[in-house]
Design a protein around this motif. Structure first.
Motif, PDB file in Angstrom:
ATOM      1  N   LYS B 301      49.830-153.321 102.612  1.00 49.85           N
ATOM      2  CA  LYS B 301      49.569-154.324 103.648  1.00 49.85           C
ATOM      3  C   LYS B 301      48.894-153.654 104.853  1.00 49.85           C
ATOM      4  N   THR B 302      49.432-152.518 105.252  1.00 47.40           N
ATOM      5  CA  THR B 302      48.864-151.794 106.395  1.00 47.40           C
ATOM      6  C   THR B 302      47.438-151.346 106.099  1.00 47.40           C
ATOM      7  N   ALA B 303      47.225-150.824 104.891  1.00 47.75           N
ATOM      8  CA  ALA B 303      45.886-150.386 104.511  1.00 47.75           C
ATOM      9  C   ALA B 303      44.896-151.545 104.594  1.00 47.75           C
ATOM     10  N   CYS B 304      45.322-152.733 104.182  1.00 51.36           N
ATOM     11  CA  CYS B 304      44.431-153.894 104.210  1.00 51.36           C
ATOM     12  C   CYS B 304      44.135-154.325 105.645  1.00 51.36           C
ATOM     13  N   GLU B 305      45.121-154.173 106.530  1.00 51.91           N
ATOM     14  CA  GLU B 305      44.879-154.496 107.943  1.00 51.91           C
ATOM     15  C   GLU B 305      43.891-153.518 108.569  1.00 51.91           C
ATOM     16  N   VAL B 306      44.094-152.227 108.272  1.00 49.42           N
ATOM     17  CA  VAL B 306      43.160-151.207 108.774  1.00 49.42           C
ATOM     18  C   VAL B 306      41.750-151.506 108.271  1.00 49.42           C
ATOM     19  N   LEU B 307      41.679-151.878 106.998  1.00 48.70           N
ATOM     20  CA  LEU B 307      40.397-152.198 106.384  1.00 48.70           C
ATOM     21  C   LEU B 307      39.733-153.390 107.075  1.00 48.70           C
ATOM     22  N   ALA B 308      40.527-154.436 107.326  1.00 54.99           N
ATOM     23  CA  ALA B 308      39.977-155.630 107.977  1.00 54.99           C
ATOM     24  C   ALA B 308      39.449-155.274 109.368  1.00 54.99           C
ATOM     25  N   ASN B 309      40.195-154.464 110.113  1.00 58.20           N
ATOM     26  CA  ASN B 309      39.728-154.015 111.432  1.00 58.20           C
ATOM     27  C   ASN B 309      38.409-153.275 111.320  1.00 58.20           C
ATOM     28  N   ALA B 310      38.357-152.370 110.352  1.00 56.43           N
ATOM     29  CA  ALA B 310      37.163-151.536 110.197  1.00 56.43           C
ATOM     30  C   ALA B 310      35.955-152.393 109.817  1.00 56.43           C
ATOM     31  N   LEU B 311      36.180-153.413 108.974  1.00 57.40           N
ATOM     32  CA  LEU B 311      35.060-154.270 108.575  1.00 57.40           C
ATOM     33  C   LEU B 311      34.568-155.096 109.754  1.00 57.40           C
ATOM     34  N   GLU B 312      35.501-155.428 110.655  1.00 57.53           N
ATOM     35  CA  GLU B 312      35.107-156.213 111.826  1.00 57.53           C
ATOM     36  C   GLU B 312      34.392-155.382 112.880  1.00 57.53           C
ATOM     37  N   ALA B 313      34.461-154.063 112.740  1.00 59.48           N
ATOM     38  CA  ALA B 313      33.836-153.179 113.738  1.00 59.48           C
ATOM     39  C   ALA B 313      32.314-153.237 113.660  1.00 59.48           C
ATOM     40  N   GLY B 314      31.805-153.976 112.700  1.00 55.49           N
ATOM     41  CA  GLY B 314      30.368-154.250 112.652  1.00 55.49           C
ATOM     42  C   GLY B 314      29.504-153.019 112.471  1.00 55.49           C
ATOM     43  N   GLY B 315      29.887-152.163 111.523  1.00 57.02           N
ATOM     44  CA  GLY B 315      29.014-151.046 111.207  1.00 57.02           C
ATOM     45  C   GLY B 315      29.265-149.804 112.043  1.00 57.02           C
ATOM     46  N   GLU B 316      30.189-149.894 113.008  1.00 55.44           N
ATOM     47  CA  GLU B 316      30.554-148.691 113.761  1.00 55.44           C
ATOM     48  C   GLU B 316      31.694-147.989 113.036  1.00 55.44           C
ATOM     49  N   PRO B 317      31.698-146.651 113.067  1.00 53.06           N
ATOM     50  CA  PRO B 317      32.788-145.943 112.381  1.00 53.06           C
ATOM     51  C   PRO B 317      34.138-146.191 113.030  1.00 53.06           C
ATOM     52  N   VAL B 318      35.166-146.343 112.190  1.00 47.93           N
ATOM     53  CA  VAL B 318      36.541-146.527 112.654  1.00 47.93           C
ATOM     54  C   VAL B 318      37.414-145.508 111.927  1.00 47.93           C
ATOM     55  N   SER B 319      38.254-144.822 112.666  1.00 46.42           N
ATOM     56  CA  SER B 319      39.167-143.872 112.045  1.00 46.42           C
ATOM     57  C   SER B 319      40.557-144.048 112.635  1.00 46.42           C
ATOM     58  N   GLN B 320      41.505-144.501 111.816  1.00 43.56           N
ATOM     59  CA  GLN B 320      42.884-144.684 112.255  1.00 43.56           C
ATOM     60  C   GLN B 320      43.786-143.858 111.357  1.00 43.56           C
ATOM     61  N   ASN B 321      44.888-143.364 111.906  1.00 47.08           N
ATOM     62  CA  ASN B 321      45.856-142.647 111.073  1.00 47.08           C
ATOM     63  C   ASN B 321      47.228-143.248 111.322  1.00 47.08           C
ATOM     64  N   ILE B 322      47.758-143.901 110.297  1.00 51.67           N
ATOM     65  CA  ILE B 322      49.012-144.622 110.460  1.00 51.67           C
ATOM     66  C   ILE B 322      50.087-144.019 109.561  1.00 51.67           C
ATOM     67  N   VAL B 323      51.263-143.831 110.161  1.00 49.06           N
ATOM     68  CA  VAL B 323      52.369-143.227 109.416  1.00 49.06           C
ATOM     69  C   VAL B 323      53.494-144.247 109.275  1.00 49.06           C
ATOM     70  N   ILE B 324      54.037-144.353 108.079  1.00 47.56           N
ATOM     71  CA  ILE B 324      55.115-145.301 107.793  1.00 47.56           C
ATOM     72  C   ILE B 324      56.352-144.515 107.348  1.00 47.56           C
ATOM     73  N   GLU B 325      57.502-144.895 107.858  1.00 45.36           N
ATOM     74  CA  GLU B 325      58.729-144.186 107.486  1.00 45.36           C
ATOM     75  C   GLU B 325      59.119-144.498 106.044  1.00 45.36           C
ATOM     76  N   ALA B 326      59.506-143.478 105.303  1.00 46.10           N
ATOM     77  CA  ALA B 326      60.042-143.693 103.953  1.00 46.10           C
ATOM     78  C   ALA B 326      61.553-143.907 104.071  1.00 46.10           C
ATOM     79  N   ARG B 327      62.094-144.719 103.174  1.00 49.51           N
ATOM     80  CA  ARG B 327      63.501-145.103 103.227  1.00 49.51           C
ATOM     81  C   ARG B 327      64.269-144.393 102.114  1.00 49.51           C
ATOM     82  N   LEU B 328      65.381-143.759 102.481  1.00 52.73           N
ATOM     83  CA  LEU B 328      66.219-143.092 101.478  1.00 52.73           C
ATOM     84  C   LEU B 328      66.936-144.138 100.620  1.00 52.73           C
ATOM     85  N   VAL B 329      66.800-144.019  99.291  1.00 52.25           N
ATOM     86  CA  VAL B 329      67.501-144.910  98.355  1.00 52.25           C
ATOM     87  C   VAL B 329      68.518-144.059  97.598  1.00 52.25           C
ATOM     88  N   GLU B 330      69.795-144.239  97.918  1.00 52.64           N
ATOM     89  CA  GLU B 330      70.810-143.386  97.300  1.00 52.64           C
ATOM     90  C   GLU B 330      71.318-143.971  95.993  1.00 52.64           C
TER      91      GLU B 330
END
Lengths: 337, 337
Positions: B301-330
């Motif tokens: 979902k996050t990747a698709c949002e980043v992608l949508a933002n980048a496509l809306e940037a109208g040909g200008e380069p966009v670089s984002q770095n997003i980190v998501i917490e992993a959840r421990l499953v015991e």
């Protein structure tokens, strides 16, 4: 905005710089066309200098053929389908074809997905949907482009199928269990509309011969969980099998775990068990599963040949039905002792 | 020959028959444009009567944007990637984007694959290649279209990354093992160039604190077999672990089977063991594996949002770095006893 506006360089510019014809530039960027190595090198150098990117869109516009194949998948959570997709992408690419991938949950979303793909002028459809219905067949046939289905009973003017010999494998499974003295055989069927599962079950019943009267049939749904649950319920009813044939490996793994956890039964000390598909997980030591290998490489190769034939038919419908023998892979789950 | 020649019906014909404008026909066949339900129905009826199929090619020609995203995958035999691909195809489709799928074995074939995709004027690239190198980053950045990478350290003007917090998860894995009294920890690393594995190992070592001196590090290659083999070799060298962190679940399953088969060691009676990815097989009863869930739905979902933002940037380069917490499953593999 678009990619094109930032790269207005055309093949004509490249041709001029390289001192060749425009058609030579096109040939240099085609995977299939022939061109002298020296000429190709000259063109690629000019293209790099101009930052030229070949554009396939005008050719698609003119020919109505895109070089793209729509691949429709239903459930990549089964490693068999994930592996088949991987093979298919590579094989199509070797033939210069690209994969436009569609995921559908059921026949209801298929229509909509296909409509979207047609807008891209896809040349053909390959599908490994486990389920098939008349509605699906009708929707695919209406595309009037070649359609190749794996392990399917779908029929249509434009539909070809490549299947493993599911019925014959069922007979072999029965023979293996009979030879090893099984008295209480169990059949674990896949999803209701899964044609391959139906054929495997028919073969198994037939192969059991006189013993078919003893057969206990369980209904699964192609997943690990469905195998685990069906076998757990059977054990609660007091059935104690000594031989099982499962319609696929995912369910077989679930069956093995349920037999062990719910009744302390081991494969193969207590139960001889076979699956189908030869997924990597079946070979994992915890399962060590005897199974049937569909030869996914062979299935995919054959599908690509059928596809190539159909594309060469020049817009005329082609329908072929090809059957490939599945190979018994014997491992610990039928070793006994 | 081609599909187009057998279906010469255009949107103008449909518009005429339905008594609407041509642009209304285009809107009726667009997933995103708005149109009155009654008008849409009238147009679809006319289209069906004329056997009209919308054609996206002219619009791609004009705009330079295809609505197609190149998705580059490396190894679908890991169910984590197969699952991520399935999610991605569905999420992109909800945004009206199609997937042009490419499989590459290594960086050498990536260049060639990308060149082919560019001919189709793809709007962006999404990749889940586990390996990353400067050459790969350079090739991707040179496309000058948005590129989204999963769990990658690739950097570039056009490259965005969406990653799970690999380092933090490594620290948590160490804490779990320390709290349960582990004295001989083992780290099983993934493929050498797998950046996510490196970060997980760094976090694990850090989390072990003073105990890091006792750490035994094994080299795997992300597969079940590599986990099985690395642990078998370790047991031959006489190392007897009581705690293990494996860089992914595939290797963790191999490790569990080797511990059991080669040394009669059980998880978790003798060895506390954690993996990473939360693949379905980890939950199978034979493994019952404690692991980290990357939240593939959230990653995609996050990747698709980043992608949508980048496509809306109208040909200008966009670089984002997003980190998501992993959840421990015991699960059972760290339950002890």
């Amino acid at each position: 905005m678009g990619v094109r506006e930032r790269r207005p360089v055309t093949s004509v510019d490249v041709a001029k710089r390289a001192g060749v014809s425009q058609s030579a530039v096109s040939r240099a960027f085609s995977r299939t066309a022939s061109i002298a190595p020296g000429t190709r090198e000259k063109i690629l150098k000019a293209a790099a200098e101009l930052d030229y990117r070949p554009n396939r869109i005008p050719a698609i516009m003119l020919s109505g053929r895109s070089g793209m194949v729509g691949v429709v998948v239903g459930g990549l959570s089964n490693p068999f389908y994930a592996g088949a997709l991987e093979h298919l992408v590579c094989s199509l690419r070797e033939r210069g074809l690209q994969v436009l991938l569609v995921h559908v949950d059921d026949a209801l979303t298929l229509d909509d997905a296909l409509e979207q793909l047609l807008g891209y002028r896809i040349d053909a459809v390959v599908t490994a949907l486990a389920i098939g219905s008349k509605a699906v067949a009708k929707a695919l046939d209406a595309l009037r482009i070649p359609v190749i289905c794996f392990n399917s009973r779908l029929t249509g003017q434009w539909i070809s199928t490549v299947s493993s010999n599911n019925r014959a494998a069922g007979v072999v499974a029965a023979r293996v269990l009979r030879e090893r003295g099984v008295m209480q055989p169990v059949w674990l069927a896949g999803a209701l509309r899964n044609a391959a599962s139906v054929a495997r079950g028919e073969g198994f019943r037939r192969g059991l011969g006189a013993m078919a009267g003893e057969l206990v049939s369980l209904q699964g749904a192609d997943t690990y969980e469905s195998g685990y649950d069906a076998v757990s319920a059977m054990l609660l009813r007091g059935v104690r099998p000594d031989g099982m044939f499962c319609s696929n490996d995912m369910m077989a793994c679930g069956a093995i775990d349920a037999l062990c956890e719910r009744a302390g039964l081991s494969c193969s000390r207590d139960v001889m068990l076979l699956g189908y598909d030869n997924i990597p997980q079946g070979a994992w030591r915890a399962y060590d599963l005897t199974t049937f290998d569909q030869g996914v490489g062979q299935l995919v190769k054959t599908a690509c040949e059928v596809l190539a034939n159909a594309l060469e038919a020049g817009g005329e419908p082609v329908s072929q039905n090809i059957v490939i023998e599945a190979r018994l892979v014997e491992r610990g789950s039928t070793a006994g002792g």
